[in-house]
Design an enzyme around this catalytic site. Sequence first.
Site, PDB file in Angstrom:
ATOM      1  CB  ILE A  58      -1.007   0.027   1.171  1.00 13.54           C
ATOM      2  CG1 ILE A  58      -0.303  -0.057   2.513  1.00 13.54           C
ATOM      3  CG2 ILE A  58      -2.030  -1.084   1.023  1.00 13.54           C
ATOM      4  CD1 ILE A  58      -1.225   0.158   3.703  1.00 13.54           C
ATOM      5  CG  HIS A  66       5.508  -8.779   5.230  1.00 13.96           C
ATOM      6  ND1 HIS A  66       5.515  -8.779   6.613  1.00 13.96           N
ATOM      7  CD2 HIS A  66       5.994  -7.574   4.845  1.00 13.96           C
ATOM      8  CE1 HIS A  66       5.977  -7.612   7.046  1.00 13.96           C
ATOM      9  NE2 HIS A  66       6.284  -6.865   5.995  1.00 13.96           N
ATOM     10  CG  HIS A  97       9.069  -5.780   1.660  1.00 11.43           C
ATOM     11  ND1 HIS A  97       8.173  -4.750   1.528  1.00 11.43           N
ATOM     12  CD2 HIS A  97       9.109  -6.090   2.976  1.00 11.43           C
ATOM     13  CE1 HIS A  97       7.705  -4.425   2.720  1.00 11.43           C
ATOM     14  NE2 HIS A  97       8.261  -5.236   3.619  1.00 11.43           N
TER      15      HIS A  97
END
Length: 130
Positions: free
Chosen positions: A20, A88, A90
């Site tokens: 985001i 997570h 990237h």
Amino acid sequence: AVSPVNAGTADEDLVCFRDIKPGAPHHYLVVPVKHMGNCKTLKSEHIPLVRRMMEVGKAVLQKNNFNDLNDVRMGFHWPPFCSIAHLHLHVLAPASQLGFLSRIYYRINSYWFITVSATQLSFTFVGFHL
């Protein structure tokens, strides 16, 4: 709302979506569906998972017409520099077009960001559990 990216090669264990707050023209997060802590919780048995995360990241880049896989940065934020406590990966591309702040925030193997290749070397050669 964050919309998933159709990765094509993603399986039921991983999802991928756009960050985001993108740090590059292509900035995706590859996330295990099953909850896992941050990268410090990874152990040697997680190497196949990290490799699959990388494969999904590369597939998403290619599906989005980015094919220079030599100009990609993939990695994890090192605690306490994680914004969420769920693993997570990237995936940023082109790495050569990272802005000033993104070059700092996603700096290769800094105190706050560790690249996947360095992670795998730690798993494989040093025996250090992240």
